[in-house]
Design a protein around this motif. Sequence first.
Motif, short mmCIF file in Angstrom:
data_model
loop_
_atom_site.label_atom_id
_atom_site.label_comp_id
_atom_site.label_asym_id
_atom_site.label_seq_id
_atom_site.Cartn_x
_atom_site.Cartn_y
_atom_site.Cartn_z
N HIS A 1 46.77 43.98 35.02
CA HIS A 1 45.40 43.82 34.32
C HIS A 1 45.27 44.12 33.07
O HIS A 1 45.75 45.32 32.93
CB HIS A 1 44.28 44.16 35.36
N THR B 1 50.47 43.78 44.09
CA THR B 1 49.23 44.31 44.65
C THR B 1 49.42 45.58 45.51
O THR B 1 48.56 46.60 45.67
CB THR B 1 48.09 43.34 45.40
N ASP C 1 50.34 36.06 38.39
CA ASP C 1 49.20 36.11 39.54
C ASP C 1 48.66 34.62 39.60
O ASP C 1 48.28 34.32 38.63
CB ASP C 1 48.07 37.04 38.66
N TYR D 1 45.60 49.74 46.76
CA TYR D 1 45.52 48.62 47.43
C TYR D 1 46.73 48.71 48.41
O TYR D 1 47.50 48.80 48.05
CB TYR D 1 45.48 47.33 46.41
N ASP E 1 45.84 34.81 47.58
CA ASP E 1 46.16 35.40 46.07
C ASP E 1 47.23 36.21 46.12
O ASP E 1 47.46 37.24 46.59
CB ASP E 1 45.08 35.92 45.72
N HIS F 1 41.74 37.84 33.51
CA HIS F 1 42.32 38.87 32.76
C HIS F 1 43.50 38.51 32.31
O HIS F 1 44.23 37.73 32.76
CB HIS F 1 42.36 40.06 33.98
N HIS G 1 39.59 39.54 46.87
CA HIS G 1 40.19 40.89 47.46
C HIS G 1 40.12 41.27 49.00
O HIS G 1 39.78 42.46 49.33
CB HIS G 1 39.47 42.06 46.74
N1 MF3 Z 1 44.90 38.81 42.14
C1 MF3 Z 1 43.61 39.67 41.94
C2 MF3 Z 1 42.95 39.62 40.73
O1 MF3 Z 1 43.37 39.51 39.97
C3 MF3 Z 1 44.50 40.97 42.53
C4 MF3 Z 1 43.43 41.90 42.52
S1 MF3 Z 1 43.90 43.49 42.76
C5 MF3 Z 1 44.13 43.98 44.33
O2 MF3 Z 1 41.77 40.02 40.87
F1 MF3 Z 1 44.36 44.99 44.59
F2 MF3 Z 1 42.63 43.81 44.84
F3 MF3 Z 1 44.85 43.19 45.03
#
Ligand code: MF3
Length: 279
Positions: free
Chosen positions: A207, A88, A137, A94, A126, A200, A108
């Motif tokens: 992603h 991330t 992830d 981010y 997460d 995803h 998030h």
């Molecule tokens: N694990 C999160 C997702 O797949 C990561 C989001 S991207 C972030 O939705 F930049 F917000 F971390």
Amino acid sequence: MVKNLSRNENCCIESDHRISYYQSKGYRVPSRRLILNDKQIRGIRDSGRVNTQVLDYIGERIHVGMSTLEIDQIVHEETIRLGGIPATLGYNGYPRSLCTSLNSQVCHGIPSAKQIIKDGDLINIDVSTNLGGYFSDSARVFQVGIKSASRQELIKISKACLEVGLSSVVPWTSMRTIGRSIYEYAKERGYSIATSIGGHGIGMKFHEEPFVSYDRQGTDMLLVPGMVFTIEPAVNAGGGEVYEDRQNNWTIYTSDGKDSAQWEVTVLVTEKGYEILAY
Ligand code: MF3
Ligand code: CO
């Protein structure tokens, strides 16, 4: 070596034929790029192992009174120690090494020094890892300190939603069943799914297609061995409506201010069913 190569080719030709067959039957099929080879799968499996290990590590260390930024620092250090990079960090700007979403935050949530964990808080951790260019992830939900019946129930139901989804990962069937079964499971128990949040494709990118939706319809795509994606239903205690934080443009909250819990796995479709690559 040559023997293995030709065996592999046979396998892919057979799989290609099978995909074309299902396509002719009207199925939406994944593009070739989404079906990963053994080397790629090994890379993602290793990445997933690091991710799971980091979650184990942080899971044992969360406590009342710590800030979510401290969680970020621990996750960052442990990921690096295991040879990975938090996926991330710097992703679309981010700023942190994981997402930490508390109570009515759906996902998030951005770790911050100002956000201190209180007794009874519900927290989603997460974590995502880039290990040598392979991505994984996964997320878990905890209640910190004093336990309450309602939050323990939400944790139980949201975890069960994930497992219901997993049991629908059956090769050569439609991905729709995953989304539908999760949606129905939550609804029957008085919870709702934030249907604008989805899983995803993942592996060679953080992603990737497909967007795995959890609504009545569900994502319509043929499940083919070699596909890797996440299952991450966001389960709400109240309604399924959510909004995005207008200040940071990342954090998602429930519209009614009620709790939300989201577990996540990275899963591989196999010939027989599935393999969890990160939990
Ligand atoms: N694990 C999160 C997702 O797949 C990561 C989001 S991207 C972030 O939705 F930049 F917000 F971390
Ligand atoms: Co994800």
